[in-house]
Enzyme design. Structure first.
Site, mmCIF file in Angstrom:
data_model
loop_
_atom_site.group_PDB
_atom_site.id
_atom_site.type_symbol
_atom_site.label_atom_id
_atom_site.label_comp_id
_atom_site.label_asym_id
_atom_site.label_seq_id
_atom_site.Cartn_x
_atom_site.Cartn_y
_atom_site.Cartn_z
ATOM 1 N NE ARG A 37 60.423 38.688 -73.709
ATOM 2 C CZ ARG A 37 59.420 38.713 -74.584
ATOM 3 N NH1 ARG A 37 59.594 39.267 -75.779
ATOM 4 N NH2 ARG A 37 58.251 38.192 -74.298
ATOM 5 C CE LYS A 65 55.988 40.323 -72.137
ATOM 6 N NZ LYS A 65 55.145 41.339 -72.733
#
Ligand code: PXG
Length: 288
Positions: free
Chosen positions: A50, A149
């Site tokens: 991620r 993120k």
């Protein structure tokens, strides 16, 4: 406490970042929040994947390979003699000129903090949380994909402040279309007729690692799952509701905007998922 900073493990007092770092000046950077359970780093590979996608999405070239990042995370935990911890892995754009231009930043900075985190008081894991819907909408994918993120968390922080002002510890954020996106630092699930439902990431949710773990566990437990549109109506009328996050783990929700969800107490499906998550967190992961 030892902090990993650009290739070195340094004392906390020496872990310093320049005021010209664009991570600080503009929130230009990406991060991961990771857990260490019983000496195993939980789902480290998923977190690193991620991070790589978050970096790719903002055109930031990570200065370390996957293997180097893996080793840096583990080395930071070992240096602090930790077996259970919260790990914050941060990559900033690095030091540059004043002005947005990320190309003025020569080299990204990487730092890793391994410490403690307790997002919610322990009693809420047994009694459930009362949460609220806030007016602050989750920023849309056309503005800043919520799947990234990034170091820019003001959207979520504004929602968190609203929740606190309403006397709640967490908030549901709706997307621009009015569908449930996620909470300020957690994904949301409801249980309806034995099926686990959660908003798709296309509706404004971060692809949470804990969310992914719960979807895997549900399959193993024989619980059907579906990623779908959810409205506040769906949450009001759900049998059960719970939140997932690296900090929060799996926590029941028993009230939304003063309305009781289901029986008003944590439900049996949530209890099964919590137990399975706890079991998995102790048995899976990268050994330090
Ligand atoms: N949505 C958002 C916006 C998040 O920030 C999650 C969902 C859950 O994702 P994971 O991968 O953790 O299951 C997050 C995660 C903190 C803190 O310091 C925040 C998160 C995780 C850990 C610590 O407040 N957010």
């Amino acid at each position: 406490m030892k902090i990993y900073l650009d290739g070195k493990l340094v004392d906390e007092a020496d872990a310093k970042i320049s005021v010209f770092d664009h991570g600080l000046l503009y929130g230009d950077g990406v991060f991961e929040g990771i857990r260490l359970y019983g000496g195993n780093v939980f789902r480290l590979e998923e977190h690193l994947v991620r991070l790589e996608y978050s970096a790719k999405a903002i055109l930031l070239t990570l200065p370390l390979s996957r293997a180097e990042l893996r080793e840096a995370v583990c080395a930071t935990c070992r240096a602090n003699h930790l077996t259970d911890a919260y790990i914050r892995l941060v990559v900033t754009r690095g030091v540059g000129d004043l002005g947005l231009a990320p190309w003025s930043c020569a080299r990204p900075s990487v730092f890793i903090i391994a410490g403690k985190i307790a997002i919610y008081p322990p009693e809420h894991y047994e009694l459930g949380l009362a949460i609220v819907t806030v007016a602050t909408r989750r920023i849309g994918p056309a503005a800043l994909p919520p799947t990234v993120k990034s170091l820019n968390y003001l959207n979520n922080i504004l929602a968190k402040i609203e929740a606190r002002q309403a006397g709640a510890l967490e908030a549901i954020m709706l997307n621009e279309q009015g569908y449930v996106a996620e909470c300020t630092a957690d994904n949301i699930f409801i249980v309806q007729g034995g099926v686990l439902l959660t908003p798709a990431s296309a509706h404004g949710a971060l692809r949470g690692v804990t969310r992914g773990t719960v979807l895997d566990l549900a399959q193993e437990l024989g619980l059907p799952t579906r990623e779908t549109d959810l409205t506040r109506y769906d949450v009001w009328c759900a049998d059960e509701c719970f939140l997932t996050g690296t900090g929060a783990e799996v926590i029941p929700v028993v009230k939304l905007d003063g309305r009781e969800i289901g029986s008003g107490r944590p439900g049996p499906v949530t209890a099964r998922v919590r137990a399975a998550f706890r079991q998995r967190s102790l048995t899976e992961g990268v050994r330090l």
